[in-house]
Design a protein around this motif. Sequence first.
Motif, mmCIF file in Angstrom:
data_model
loop_
_atom_site.group_PDB
_atom_site.id
_atom_site.type_symbol
_atom_site.label_atom_id
_atom_site.label_comp_id
_atom_site.label_asym_id
_atom_site.label_seq_id
_atom_site.Cartn_x
_atom_site.Cartn_y
_atom_site.Cartn_z
ATOM 1 N N THR A 139 0.833 -1.198 0.000
ATOM 2 C CA THR A 139 0.000 0.000 0.000
ATOM 3 C C THR A 139 0.869 1.250 0.000
ATOM 4 N N GLU A 140 1.929 1.240 0.840
ATOM 5 C CA GLU A 140 2.835 2.383 0.895
ATOM 6 C C GLU A 140 3.525 2.605 -0.450
ATOM 7 N N LYS A 141 3.978 1.521 -1.085
ATOM 8 C CA LYS A 141 4.625 1.644 -2.402
ATOM 9 C C LYS A 141 3.649 2.194 -3.433
ATOM 10 N N PHE A 142 2.414 1.703 -3.396
ATOM 11 C CA PHE A 142 1.399 2.173 -4.331
ATOM 12 C C PHE A 142 1.114 3.650 -4.103
ATOM 13 N N ASP A 143 0.989 4.053 -2.829
ATOM 14 C CA ASP A 143 0.768 5.465 -2.505
ATOM 15 C C ASP A 143 1.926 6.331 -2.996
ATOM 16 N N GLN A 189 3.888 5.661 -5.524
ATOM 17 C CA GLN A 189 3.800 5.720 -6.988
ATOM 18 C C GLN A 189 2.760 6.745 -7.419
ATOM 19 N N ILE A 190 1.628 6.775 -6.745
ATOM 20 C CA ILE A 190 0.576 7.751 -7.068
ATOM 21 C C ILE A 190 1.084 9.162 -6.829
ATOM 22 N N LYS A 191 1.764 9.367 -5.701
ATOM 23 C CA LYS A 191 2.304 10.687 -5.383
ATOM 24 C C LYS A 191 3.298 11.129 -6.458
ATOM 25 N N ALA A 192 4.173 10.213 -6.889
ATOM 26 C CA ALA A 192 5.155 10.533 -7.928
ATOM 27 C C ALA A 192 4.466 10.869 -9.246
ATOM 28 N N MET A 193 3.411 10.131 -9.578
ATOM 29 C CA MET A 193 2.669 10.415 -10.814
ATOM 30 C C MET A 193 2.008 11.784 -10.737
ATOM 31 N N LYS A 194 1.452 12.129 -9.593
ATOM 32 C CA LYS A 194 0.827 13.445 -9.420
ATOM 33 C C LYS A 194 1.857 14.562 -9.571
ATOM 34 N N CYS A 195 3.057 14.343 -9.030
ATOM 35 C CA CYS A 195 4.130 15.336 -9.166
ATOM 36 C C CYS A 195 4.535 15.517 -10.625
ATOM 37 N N ARG A 196 4.673 14.395 -11.344
ATOM 38 C CA ARG A 196 5.026 14.479 -12.769
ATOM 39 C C ARG A 196 3.928 15.184 -13.555
ATOM 40 N N LEU A 197 2.675 14.903 -13.232
ATOM 41 C CA LEU A 197 1.553 15.543 -13.914
ATOM 42 C C LEU A 197 1.550 17.046 -13.640
ATOM 43 N N LYS A 198 1.802 17.418 -12.392
ATOM 44 C CA LYS A 198 1.841 18.834 -12.021
ATOM 45 C C LYS A 198 2.973 19.545 -12.767
ATOM 46 N N ALA A 199 4.143 18.892 -12.846
ATOM 47 C CA ALA A 199 5.274 19.472 -13.561
ATOM 48 C C ALA A 199 4.966 19.613 -15.047
ATOM 49 N N LYS A 200 4.313 18.608 -15.617
ATOM 50 C CA LYS A 200 3.943 18.651 -17.034
ATOM 51 C C LYS A 200 2.974 19.799 -17.301
ATOM 52 N N LYS A 201 1.995 19.976 -16.403
ATOM 53 C CA LYS A 201 1.032 21.073 -16.556
ATOM 54 C C LYS A 201 1.738 22.423 -16.489
ATOM 55 N N ALA A 202 2.689 22.556 -15.553
ATOM 56 C CA ALA A 202 3.439 23.804 -15.424
ATOM 57 C C ALA A 202 4.260 24.069 -16.676
ATOM 58 N N THR A 203 4.886 23.042 -17.216
ATOM 59 C CA THR A 203 5.671 23.182 -18.446
ATOM 60 C C THR A 203 4.788 23.631 -19.603
ATOM 61 N N LEU A 204 3.614 23.016 -19.737
ATOM 62 C CA LEU A 204 2.690 23.391 -20.803
ATOM 63 C C LEU A 204 2.201 24.826 -20.634
ATOM 64 N N LYS A 205 1.986 25.240 -19.398
ATOM 65 C CA LYS A 205 1.536 26.609 -19.139
ATOM 66 C C LYS A 205 2.613 27.610 -19.557
ATOM 67 N N VAL A 206 3.879 27.303 -19.218
ATOM 68 C CA VAL A 206 4.988 28.183 -19.590
ATOM 69 C C VAL A 206 5.134 28.229 -21.111
ATOM 70 N N GLU A 207 5.060 27.064 -21.754
ATOM 71 C CA GLU A 207 5.164 27.021 -23.216
ATOM 72 C C GLU A 207 4.037 27.832 -23.854
ATOM 73 N N ASN A 208 2.853 27.731 -23.310
ATOM 74 C CA ASN A 208 1.708 28.485 -23.825
ATOM 75 C C ASN A 208 1.931 29.994 -23.665
ATOM 76 N N LEU A 209 2.484 30.402 -22.525
ATOM 77 C CA LEU A 209 2.778 31.832 -22.315
ATOM 78 C C LEU A 209 3.804 32.331 -23.320
ATOM 79 N N PHE A 210 4.853 31.539 -23.577
ATOM 80 C CA PHE A 210 5.859 31.927 -24.572
ATOM 81 C C PHE A 210 5.256 32.030 -25.963
ATOM 82 N N GLN A 211 4.373 31.131 -26.314
ATOM 83 C CA GLN A 211 3.729 31.180 -27.625
ATOM 84 C C GLN A 211 2.881 32.440 -27.741
ATOM 85 N N ASN A 212 2.201 32.833 -26.688
ATOM 86 C CA ASN A 212 1.375 34.043 -26.705
ATOM 87 C C ASN A 212 2.221 35.285 -26.829
#
Length: 140
Positions: free
Chosen positions: A108-112, A114-137
């Motif tokens: 359960t701890e390992k699964f938790d 893994q979920i936390k790591a996936m959420k962090c990667r998703l958050k980082a990806k969203k931030a990267t996309l937001k920055v890229e979108n700002l540069f394009q604008n």
Amino acid sequence: MVRKLSTSSFYIQLYQIVDDRSSDQIISWSKSNNNSFIVWDLKKLRSDILSKYSSVLGRNLTEFIAKLRSHGFKTFVKGPGELEFSHDDFARSPLMKKMMVEALSERTEKFDAQIKAMKCRLKAKKATLKVENLFQNLRI
């Protein structure tokens, strides 16, 4: 090849099923040997238990028995439609139950984690996309 008892899904799932009092008419610990369990009703095992846990225990009785043997269990015929399975390291005891609970907690701890790591990667990806979108604008 005989494997030592580990925290694998197979042992955990099997222990939970054998230790579950509600399935005692189908499968239960042996009263005479703490290192074995008995399948009392092979048909019900197939229809009620293997159908639910086929991914870990096997899709049918033949596969279930093969998995037990590959994990070091010995098979004994008890009577018509009844089989006993024994393993020196698979025991009905408070210590074994504690080990199984700890193994489940670790999973359960390992699964938790893994979920936390996936959420962090998703958050980082969203931030990267937001920055890229700002540069394009800004280029417009």
